[in-house]
Scaffold this motif. Structure first.
Motif, PDB file in Angstrom:
ATOM      1  N   LYS A  29      26.662  -2.023  19.958  1.00 58.36           N
ATOM      2  CA  LYS A  29      25.654  -2.222  21.019  1.00 58.36           C
ATOM      3  C   LYS A  29      24.944  -0.899  21.326  1.00 58.36           C
ATOM      4  CE  LYS A  29      27.642  -6.231  23.324  1.00 58.36           C
ATOM      5  NZ  LYS A  29      26.670  -7.166  23.876  1.00 58.36           N
ATOM      6  N   GLU A  30      25.730   0.176  21.338  1.00 57.65           N
ATOM      7  CA  GLU A  30      25.138   1.497  21.601  1.00 57.65           C
ATOM      8  C   GLU A  30      24.169   1.882  20.488  1.00 57.65           C
ATOM      9  OE1 GLU A  30      29.063   3.447  22.459  1.00 57.65           O
ATOM     10  OE2 GLU A  30      27.780   4.587  23.792  1.00 57.65           O
ATOM     11  N   LYS A  31      24.582   1.578  19.248  1.00 55.24           N
ATOM     12  CA  LYS A  31      23.706   1.883  18.103  1.00 55.24           C
ATOM     13  C   LYS A  31      22.410   1.088  18.213  1.00 55.24           C
ATOM     14  CE  LYS A  31      27.073   2.786  14.433  1.00 55.24           C
ATOM     15  NZ  LYS A  31      27.606   2.150  13.229  1.00 55.24           N
ATOM     16  N   TRP A  40      12.087   5.227  15.887  1.00 57.27           N
ATOM     17  CA  TRP A  40      10.935   5.923  15.269  1.00 57.27           C
ATOM     18  C   TRP A  40      11.299   7.350  14.861  1.00 57.27           C
ATOM     19  CZ3 TRP A  40       9.370  10.160  18.168  1.00 57.27           C
ATOM     20  CH2 TRP A  40       9.790  10.190  19.494  1.00 57.27           C
ATOM     21  N   MET A  41      12.331   7.913  15.516  1.00 61.81           N
ATOM     22  CA  MET A  41      12.707   9.304  15.218  1.00 61.81           C
ATOM     23  C   MET A  41      13.388   9.447  13.862  1.00 61.81           C
ATOM     24  SD  MET A  41      14.120  11.039  18.568  1.00 61.81           S
ATOM     25  CE  MET A  41      13.040  12.158  19.387  1.00 61.81           C
ATOM     26  N   ILE A  42      13.978   8.346  13.395  1.00 60.50           N
ATOM     27  CA  ILE A  42      14.654   8.443  12.100  1.00 60.50           C
ATOM     28  C   ILE A  42      13.871   7.698  11.015  1.00 60.50           C
ATOM     29  CG2 ILE A  42      16.984   8.904  12.954  1.00 60.50           C
ATOM     30  CD1 ILE A  42      17.531   5.857  12.547  1.00 60.50           C
ATOM     31  N   GLY A  43      12.601   7.503  11.291  1.00 60.22           N
ATOM     32  CA  GLY A  43      11.715   7.001  10.244  1.00 60.22           C
ATOM     33  C   GLY A  43      11.490   5.516  10.206  1.00 60.22           C
ATOM     34  N   PHE A  44      12.024   4.773  11.183  1.00 58.61           N
ATOM     35  CA  PHE A  44      11.733   3.334  11.194  1.00 58.61           C
ATOM     36  C   PHE A  44      10.325   3.122  11.737  1.00 58.61           C
ATOM     37  CE2 PHE A  44      16.254   3.076  10.736  1.00 58.61           C
ATOM     38  CZ  PHE A  44      16.418   1.949   9.949  1.00 58.61           C
ATOM     39  N   PRO A  45       9.601   2.198  11.129  1.00 58.38           N
ATOM     40  CA  PRO A  45       8.201   2.022  11.567  1.00 58.38           C
ATOM     41  C   PRO A  45       8.073   1.316  12.910  1.00 58.38           C
ATOM     42  CG  PRO A  45       8.720   0.472   9.827  1.00 58.38           C
ATOM     43  CD  PRO A  45       9.959   1.286  10.033  1.00 58.38           C
ATOM     44  N   LEU A  46       8.615   1.938  13.955  1.00 61.49           N
ATOM     45  CA  LEU A  46       8.505   1.390  15.315  1.00 61.49           C
ATOM     46  C   LEU A  46       7.526   2.268  16.083  1.00 61.49           C
ATOM     47  CD1 LEU A  46      12.329   1.079  16.070  1.00 61.49           C
ATOM     48  CD2 LEU A  46      10.787  -0.823  15.618  1.00 61.49           C
ATOM     49  N   LYS A  65      24.387   8.632  18.144  1.00 61.41           N
ATOM     50  CA  LYS A  65      24.647   7.272  17.644  1.00 61.41           C
ATOM     51  C   LYS A  65      23.632   6.913  16.566  1.00 61.41           C
ATOM     52  CE  LYS A  65      27.976   6.400  20.442  1.00 61.41           C
ATOM     53  NZ  LYS A  65      27.781   7.012  21.719  1.00 61.41           N
ATOM     54  N   LEU A  66      22.432   7.418  16.771  1.00 58.46           N
ATOM     55  CA  LEU A  66      21.366   7.140  15.812  1.00 58.46           C
ATOM     56  C   LEU A  66      21.696   7.783  14.461  1.00 58.46           C
ATOM     57  CD1 LEU A  66      18.724   5.642  16.363  1.00 58.46           C
ATOM     58  CD2 LEU A  66      17.593   7.815  16.576  1.00 58.46           C
ATOM     59  N   PHE A  67      22.269   8.973  14.524  1.00 62.77           N
ATOM     60  CA  PHE A  67      22.647   9.640  13.276  1.00 62.77           C
ATOM     61  C   PHE A  67      23.808   8.921  12.591  1.00 62.77           C
ATOM     62  CE2 PHE A  67      20.857  13.521  15.522  1.00 62.77           C
ATOM     63  CZ  PHE A  67      19.608  13.288  14.976  1.00 62.77           C
ATOM     64  N   LEU A  68      24.620   8.230  13.405  1.00 63.98           N
ATOM     65  CA  LEU A  68      25.694   7.415  12.810  1.00 63.98           C
ATOM     66  C   LEU A  68      25.085   6.303  11.953  1.00 63.98           C
ATOM     67  CD1 LEU A  68      28.368   6.813  15.607  1.00 63.98           C
ATOM     68  CD2 LEU A  68      28.616   8.140  13.513  1.00 63.98           C
ATOM     69  N   ILE A  69      23.958   5.759  12.452  1.00 66.58           N
ATOM     70  CA  ILE A  69      23.284   4.698  11.681  1.00 66.58           C
ATOM     71  C   ILE A  69      22.874   5.261  10.321  1.00 66.58           C
ATOM     72  CG2 ILE A  69      21.286   3.144  11.572  1.00 66.58           C
ATOM     73  CD1 ILE A  69      21.274   2.985  14.576  1.00 66.58           C
ATOM     74  N   ILE A  70      22.287   6.459  10.352  1.00 64.19           N
ATOM     75  CA  ILE A  70      21.831   7.068   9.092  1.00 64.19           C
ATOM     76  C   ILE A  70      23.031   7.297   8.170  1.00 64.19           C
ATOM     77  CG2 ILE A  70      20.618   9.016   8.045  1.00 64.19           C
ATOM     78  CD1 ILE A  70      19.316   9.509  10.785  1.00 64.19           C
ATOM     79  N   ARG A  71      24.122   7.841   8.741  1.00 66.96           N
ATOM     80  CA  ARG A  71      25.312   8.134   7.934  1.00 66.96           C
ATOM     81  C   ARG A  71      25.852   6.857   7.302  1.00 66.96           C
ATOM     82  NH1 ARG A  71      30.629   9.286  10.948  1.00 66.96           N
ATOM     83  NH2 ARG A  71      30.645   7.041  10.656  1.00 66.96           N
ATOM     84  N   ASP A  74      24.346   5.199   4.073  1.00 67.87           N
ATOM     85  CA  ASP A  74      24.701   5.650   2.726  1.00 67.87           C
ATOM     86  C   ASP A  74      25.715   4.712   2.094  1.00 67.87           C
ATOM     87  OD1 ASP A  74      23.061   7.755   2.920  1.00 67.87           O
ATOM     88  OD2 ASP A  74      24.584   9.171   3.623  1.00 67.87           O
ATOM     89  N   ASP A  75      26.525   4.076   2.943  1.00 68.82           N
ATOM     90  CA  ASP A  75      27.565   3.193   2.430  1.00 68.82           C
ATOM     91  C   ASP A  75      27.682   1.957   3.329  1.00 68.82           C
ATOM     92  OD1 ASP A  75      29.682   2.156   1.086  1.00 68.82           O
ATOM     93  OD2 ASP A  75      31.174   3.568   1.862  1.00 68.82           O
ATOM     94  N   VAL A  76      26.661   1.127   3.250  1.00 66.80           N
ATOM     95  CA  VAL A  76      26.605  -0.049   4.122  1.00 66.80           C
ATOM     96  C   VAL A  76      27.784  -0.979   3.835  1.00 66.80           C
ATOM     97  CG1 VAL A  76      25.211  -2.059   4.792  1.00 66.80           C
ATOM     98  CG2 VAL A  76      24.103   0.098   4.239  1.00 66.80           C
TER      99      VAL A  76
END
Lengths: 87, 264
Positions: A29-31, A40-46, A65-71, A74-76
């Motif tokens: 939920k936090e993510k 938009w900060m991590i490159g999503f077209p929002l 938390k946003l950087f956790l999404i990026i991390r 790499d291994d969804v």
């Protein structure tokens, strides 16, 4: 010393399990919240919303938390299996 | 009285706005130009009289720069460790051309001046203005959902106070108040000429505004050659061609109708 009953062991096990599911749900939920406001900060077209800028000075934890999404991206596959405790 | 003047570009919206401000003029009357191509000052300049109302022509570029400067300072004050990663100076260029920025700046200006006793807004081109009103609705809906999510997270974590939630709540409250003011206290006056395109556009704006619950009591037909009712259920004012650039003459024409509207 009394031996722990089987039912108590089971209770502890399920309690731990419930806590862990609850925590991982909260993290998801936090993510989601971070993604909706700052995606938009991590490159999503929002589009950049002014609400995200207004809250930015207080959003250090949210950005982490946003950087956790990026991390995790790499291994969804691995992160999905991890959620279900499958090694 | 809070008035928004809407209509297609070039039909005489700004002149009608000046006329309305002349009718309502007092120490607490303001004429706000939301049209990025401000021309209120040019109209007023041609008529050398003392005007008893304030004219505001916001500089959106400047406002955006000030906003980002304030934000950068606040982030430095909060000793934000990620500041170096997100270069806020470069963000200005991203923001300037980002979808929604112009609409947001317009909405903020409406919010800023709407509480004046008498305020007349000269609106931007139709497409943009309808997007601004649409942004108000979608922002309210979005913030409500976002607040629900945030409250759920905070409850799960047992956190009582949260600055992010406070900001969302504050913004939501402001937007809901603005929407209520627009629906209950403001009126939207249409301006059109007799040509088909202007009439069609006015019909479309009025349809949109009525659907959203806004009050549209009056249509000013500028450069009118004949007195014909174009929209049912709306009072019409006809301004002949020889008066179409004179806010004083227009104000005389609208005066009685507008007074009626105030009494109602």
């Amino acid at each position: 010393m009394t031996k722990p009953r089987f039912i108590d062991i089971l209770r502890i096990f399920f309690k731990e399990r419930a806590y862990s599911i609850y925590d991982s749900e909260t993290l998801e939920k936090e993510k989601l919240f971070s993604f909706l406001l700052y995606g938009w900060m991590i490159g999503f077209p929002l589009p950049v919303t002014f609400l995200s800028l207004d809250t930015l000075p207080y959003a250090e934890k949210e950005l982490k938390k946003l950087f956790l999404i990026i991390r995790d991206m790499d291994d969804v596959f691995g992160s999905t299996l991890g959620k279900f405790d499958i090694d | 009285m809070k008035v928004f003047v809407v209509g297609k570009g070039g039909v005489g919206k700004s002149t009608v706005c000046v006329a309305l401000a002349l009718i309502l003029q007092s120490k607490d009357t303001m004429l706000v130009s939301l049209d990025p191509a401000h021309n209120i000052s040019d109209i007023v300049k041609n008529h050398e009289v003392m005007l008893n109302f304030e004219i505001v022509e916001p500089d959106f570029e400047k406002e955006l720069s000030i906003y980002l400067k304030k934000l950068t300072d606040e982030m430095k004050r909060e000793s934000f460790r990620y500041l170096t990663v997100f270069n806020l100076e470069n963000l200005l260029d991203v923001l300037r051309y980002s979808p929604g920025t112009e609409e947001h700046m317009l909405l903020e200006n409406i919010k800023r001046y709407i509480d004046r006793r008498h305020v007349v807004f000269d609106t931007p081109p139709t497409g943009l203005f309808l997007k601004v009103l649409g942004l108000l609705d979608s922002s309210i809906l979005w913030m409500e959902k976002l607040m629900e999510l945030r409250q759920d997270i905070l409850e799960r974590k047992g956190i009582k106070e949260d600055p992010i939630l406070t900001i969302i709540e504050k913004r939501l409250k402001e937007y809901v108040k603005l929407k209520n003011t627009l629906q209950n206290e403001a009126i939207f006056i249409g301006v059109t000429t007799e040509d088909r395109l202007s009439l069609k556009e006015t019909e479309r704006i009025f349809g949109f505004l009525r659907k959203k619950g806004y009050s549209v009591p009056l249509l000013v037909v500028n450069r009118a050659k004949e007195k014909k009712v174009y929209l049912e259920g709306i009072k019409h004012v006809f301004i002949p061609e020889y008066h179409d650039r004179n806010p004083f003459e227009i104000s005389r024409k609208i005066h009685s109708l507008l007074k009626l509207e105030i009494q109602e």
